[in-house]
Design a protein around this motif. Structure first.
Motif, mmCIF file in Angstrom:
data_model
loop_
_atom_site.group_PDB
_atom_site.id
_atom_site.type_symbol
_atom_site.label_atom_id
_atom_site.label_comp_id
_atom_site.label_asym_id
_atom_site.label_seq_id
_atom_site.Cartn_x
_atom_site.Cartn_y
_atom_site.Cartn_z
ATOM 1 N N ASN A 110 0.827 -1.213 0.000
ATOM 2 C CA ASN A 110 0.000 0.000 0.000
ATOM 3 C C ASN A 110 0.859 1.260 0.000
ATOM 4 O OD1 ASN A 110 -1.830 -2.046 2.044
ATOM 5 N ND2 ASN A 110 -2.797 -1.203 0.217
ATOM 6 N N SER A 111 1.946 1.198 -0.747
ATOM 7 C CA SER A 111 2.847 2.337 -0.894
ATOM 8 C C SER A 111 2.471 3.127 -2.145
ATOM 9 C CB SER A 111 4.289 1.833 -0.990
ATOM 10 O OG SER A 111 5.207 2.900 -1.019
ATOM 11 N N ALA A 112 2.999 4.337 -2.264
ATOM 12 C CA ALA A 112 2.801 5.175 -3.449
ATOM 13 C C ALA A 112 4.118 5.254 -4.204
ATOM 14 C CB ALA A 112 2.336 6.573 -3.042
ATOM 15 N N GLY A 113 4.095 4.975 -5.488
ATOM 16 C CA GLY A 113 5.343 4.921 -6.247
ATOM 17 C C GLY A 113 5.260 5.643 -7.576
ATOM 18 N N ALA A 114 6.412 6.088 -8.057
ATOM 19 C CA ALA A 114 6.502 6.736 -9.363
ATOM 20 C C ALA A 114 7.943 6.673 -9.850
ATOM 21 C CB ALA A 114 6.027 8.187 -9.301
ATOM 22 N N LEU A 115 8.093 6.791 -11.152
ATOM 23 C CA LEU A 115 9.404 6.784 -11.805
ATOM 24 C C LEU A 115 9.779 8.209 -12.172
ATOM 25 C CD1 LEU A 115 11.707 5.003 -13.081
ATOM 26 C CD2 LEU A 115 10.371 5.076 -15.201
ATOM 27 N N VAL A 116 10.909 8.691 -11.635
ATOM 28 C CA VAL A 116 11.424 10.026 -11.943
ATOM 29 C C VAL A 116 12.746 9.829 -12.688
ATOM 30 C CG1 VAL A 116 12.110 12.265 -11.047
ATOM 31 C CG2 VAL A 116 10.351 10.938 -9.861
ATOM 32 N N GLY A 117 12.722 10.017 -13.989
ATOM 33 C CA GLY A 117 13.913 9.714 -14.782
ATOM 34 C C GLY A 117 14.201 8.229 -14.737
ATOM 35 N N THR A 118 15.347 7.862 -14.207
ATOM 36 C CA THR A 118 15.698 6.441 -14.061
ATOM 37 C C THR A 118 15.517 5.953 -12.625
ATOM 38 O OG1 THR A 118 18.029 6.945 -13.585
ATOM 39 C CG2 THR A 118 17.399 6.656 -15.900
ATOM 40 N N LYS A 119 14.957 6.807 -11.767
ATOM 41 C CA LYS A 119 14.860 6.476 -10.346
ATOM 42 C C LYS A 119 13.426 6.135 -9.951
ATOM 43 C CE LYS A 119 18.818 9.382 -9.164
ATOM 44 N NZ LYS A 119 19.299 10.577 -8.410
ATOM 45 N N VAL A 120 13.276 4.990 -9.281
ATOM 46 C CA VAL A 120 11.990 4.565 -8.752
ATOM 47 C C VAL A 120 11.889 5.013 -7.291
ATOM 48 C CG1 VAL A 120 10.516 2.601 -8.212
ATOM 49 C CG2 VAL A 120 11.938 2.562 -10.277
ATOM 50 N N PHE A 121 10.841 5.770 -6.976
ATOM 51 C CA PHE A 121 10.602 6.222 -5.607
ATOM 52 C C PHE A 121 9.346 5.563 -5.063
ATOM 53 C CE2 PHE A 121 13.178 9.627 -7.379
ATOM 54 C CZ PHE A 121 14.022 9.976 -6.329
ATOM 55 N N TYR A 137 5.844 13.627 -6.672
ATOM 56 C CA TYR A 137 4.701 14.212 -5.991
ATOM 57 C C TYR A 137 3.927 13.126 -5.253
ATOM 58 C CZ TYR A 137 5.356 18.619 -8.486
ATOM 59 O OH TYR A 137 5.868 19.803 -8.959
ATOM 60 N N MET A 138 3.455 13.478 -4.057
ATOM 61 C CA MET A 138 2.740 12.548 -3.185
ATOM 62 C C MET A 138 1.499 13.259 -2.643
ATOM 63 S SD MET A 138 4.315 10.908 0.292
ATOM 64 C CE MET A 138 3.409 9.828 1.387
#
Length: 362
Positions: free
Chosen positions: A167-178, A231-232
């Motif tokens: 139940n986490s929030a994730g996104a790809l910023v460039g080559t980085k997964v957050f 963004y979160m």
């Protein structure tokens, strides 16, 4: 974006007999008209042995080449939470070929039942990160792709998470997964301040644990990338002995400076899903307030919202004529087309609908 998927998606829109459209104009000085079109013609097919598909929440989803893939998820096949039914996690993969317009179903595809993880698109396929099942949280990171016309799942491409995360929030910023927030315990369901990053070009460095956002511990937030930043939005704080507290706060993390900032305004989008189209972040539905899980529940928000990172403005664009499921993934089928694959429309109630949405700025 995938040009093949874009072309196929446009043909689906053109050929649909079940379309609904809404027009919305921004209230900002630089007003622009937005056309939003919805398509409800796709549904998950029954799994082997089932006569119907009731849908799943928390499934992994994405597009590989010309194929939509939906894997795992959880539901209540024998009833509802308020009738005492038990939640069941699944291993099934549903694969929809846009070119043939046919579904394929692969039972027991995942190594274990899994749901409530994060799906991240990559050029070679879809990262399936974390999640949980009846036995607890998962640290696994899989790559779902196609090989010789069939789906393939590998666990040897990316390093495992430093701890279980669901139940986490994730996104790809460039080559980085957050990944931000979520449940990071096998034994206790509570929100967290987890914030981790994996640089896919430096996989050998593993996942990096980063300083969290300047707000409460959260789970069920929604994330997106824009302008090289993470963004979160929204979420909820929960845990043993705590009353659930919905957060409508928004935060942005700048990888260049390593600093968080708090966004102005309220974001009532807990458990929603989001995509970046043309520099704006589009937020689909969400849970605006906690209500009792019973047959009288009205369902979750139908609102489609647009956040402009440049101005910091959040705009209510229009309401979908169809339920906008939560605890699912919005998949970018093109530069302006989204697919929301199944999900939860009321507490404990899933939908098999694979909703398609096209957004055009005129």
């Amino acid at each position: 974006m995938n040009k093949i998927a874009d072309k196929i998606f446009k043909s689906l829109i053109a050929g649909s007999l079940c379309l609904s459209a809404c027009m919305a104009t921004s209230c900002q000085p630089s007003a622009r008209e937005t056309a939003v079109t919805w398509n409800d013609t796709l549904q998950l097919p029954p799994a082997p042995g089932d006569s119907v598909n009731i849908g799943v929440a928390g499934a992994f989803a994405g597009i590989c080449g010309k194929t939509l893939m939906v894997a795992g998820g959880a539901n209540f096949p024998d009833g509802f939470p308020w009738t005492g039914a038990k939640k069941v996690w699944h291993r099934t993969l549903y694969s929809y070929d846009f070119s043939t317009e046919k579904w394929s179903v692969y039972p027991d595809f995942l190594p274990e039942p899994l749901a409530y993880g994060v799906s991240i698109p990559q050029p070679e396929g879809i990262m399936l990160i974390g999640g949980n099942n009846a036995d607890g949280g998962s640290r696994a990171v899989y790559m779902l792709s196609e090989k010789d016309g069939r789906p393939e799942l590998r666990s040897d491409i990316y390093p495992e998470l430093p701890f279980p995360l669901a139940n986490s929030a994730g996104a790809l910023v460039g080559t980085k997964v957050f990944l931000a927030g979520g449940i990071c315990s096998d034994s206790v369901e509570c929100a967290s301040h987890a914030f981790v990053m994996l640089d896919t070009e430096r996989k050998e460095a593993g996942w990096q644990i980063l300083p969290p956002w300047p707000g409460p511990e959260l789970g069920f937030s929604v994330a997106a990338a824009a302008g090289g930043k993470f963004y979160m939005f929204g979420g909820r704080n929960f845990g043993p002995g705590k009353e659930i507290e919905i957060s409508t706060a928004g935060f942005v993390y700048d990888p260049a400076s390593g600093e968080w900032s708090t966004l102005r305004g309220d974001f009532p989008v807990m458990a929603a899903t989001a995509l970046n189209f043309d520099g704006d972040i589009w937020l689909f539905g969400g849970v605006e307030k906690i209500l009792s899980a019973d047959p009288q529940h009205p369902g979750f928000s139908h609102m489609l919202r647009r956040y402009n990172p440049s101005t910091g403005e959040l705009t209510d664009v229009c309401e979908s004529p169809y339920p906008l499921a939560v605890t699912t993934s919005a998949v970018a089928a093109s530069d302006s087309s989204a697919i929301i694959a199944s999900g939860e429309v009321r507490p404990g109630v899933r939908t098999p609908l694979v909703l398609q949405c096209t957004i055009r700025n005129n």
